[in-house]
Design an enzyme around this catalytic site. Structure first.
Site, PDB file in Angstrom:
ATOM      1  N   CYS A  43       0.734  -0.675   0.575  1.00  0.00           N
ATOM      2  CA  CYS A  43      -0.787  -0.011  -0.006  1.00  0.00           C
ATOM      3  C   CYS A  43       1.084   1.298  -0.097  1.00  0.00           C
ATOM      4  O   CYS A  43       1.892   1.233   0.667  1.00  0.00           O
ATOM      5  CB  CYS A  43      -1.069  -0.069   1.478  1.00  0.00           C
ATOM      6  SG  CYS A  43      -1.857   1.171   1.293  1.00  0.00           S
ATOM      7  N   GLY A 149      -0.500  -5.252 -11.822  1.00  0.00           N
ATOM      8  CA  GLY A 149      -0.173  -3.448 -12.625  1.00  0.00           C
ATOM      9  C   GLY A 149      -0.387  -3.858 -14.137  1.00  0.00           C
ATOM     10  O   GLY A 149      -0.028  -3.733 -15.069  1.00  0.00           O
ATOM     11  N   ARG A 173      -7.563  -1.749 -10.106  1.00  0.00           N
ATOM     12  CA  ARG A 173      -7.765  -0.649  -9.898  1.00  0.00           C
ATOM     13  C   ARG A 173      -8.465  -1.128 -11.120  1.00  0.00           C
ATOM     14  O   ARG A 173      -9.929  -0.267 -11.589  1.00  0.00           O
ATOM     15  CB  ARG A 173      -6.598   0.764 -10.519  1.00  0.00           C
ATOM     16  CG  ARG A 173      -6.805   0.911  -8.919  1.00  0.00           C
ATOM     17  CD  ARG A 173      -5.779   2.250  -8.994  1.00  0.00           C
ATOM     18  NE  ARG A 173      -4.088   2.013 -10.148  1.00  0.00           N
ATOM     19  CZ  ARG A 173      -3.898   2.456 -11.058  1.00  0.00           C
ATOM     20  NH1 ARG A 173      -4.696   4.060 -11.562  1.00  0.00           N
ATOM     21  NH2 ARG A 173      -3.531   1.940 -11.635  1.00  0.00           N
TER      22      ARG A 173
END
Length: 176
Positions: A43, A149, A173
């Site tokens: 994080c 990623g 994401r």
């Protein structure tokens, strides 16, 4: 809904910067018998990093080793133990990339699987993911490695698996 009565796989993620607190946290969450406990050393969020947790720990390899060993020992070892996994970044910044060293510490401590986000903490979520670092991590440990990623299409997923040799991919994401 009783969160302790489930029939689907459940993983619980913990983070922190103190080996005793992390060991205690893992003992507490192991009471619900999760399928795995994941430690987050990846994080990059400022409030987490300022508390010397998340990716801030990539700057202190001796502490990383202590935390990993404490958590693995707290949940037990052997075939009936709850697997402990770890998520990291490639390093603190481009001048201090130590994902391979952290991966070796993780394997030695008994971590069952490693997820590598292909960016440093300083990169946050900008720029291109460093798949070459994930490839290097995979070639230096025998535990399963998950690549993370910039994976936002099925084609990119196939490319990343082939490029890195990773055992799996994690979509972050891009899932949103």
């Amino acid at each position: 809904l009783d969160i302790f009565d489930y029939e689907r796989p459940v993983g619980i993620q913990i983070f922190g910067g103190d080996e005793e607190a992390m060991a205690m946290s893992s003992k507490i969450v192991s009471a619900v018998n999760p399928d795995l406990i994941d430690i987050n050393f990846g994080c990059p969020v400022k409030k987490v990093v300022n508390g010397f947790a998340g990716s801030a720990l990539m700057r202190d390899e001796p502490l990383v080793q202590k935390i990993l060993e404490a958590v693995v020992q707290a949940v037990g070892v052997g075939p009936d133990a709850i697997p402990v996994t770890l998520k990291i970044r490639t390093g603190w910044d481009r001048e201090h990339k130590n994902a391979i060293d952290i991966a070796r510490l993780a394997e030695k401590a008994g971590i069952s699987m490693l997820t590598v986000h292909g960016r440093t903490r300083a990169d946050l979520y900008h720029g291109e993911a460093e798949y070459e670092t994930i490839t290097a991590v995979k070639s230096n440990v025998s535990i399963p490695v998950v690549a993370n990623g910039d994976i936002n299409t099925p084609e990119k997923a196939a490319f990343v698996l082939k490029e890195t040799g990773a055992d799996a991919i994690m979509i972050g994401r891009a899932a949103q």
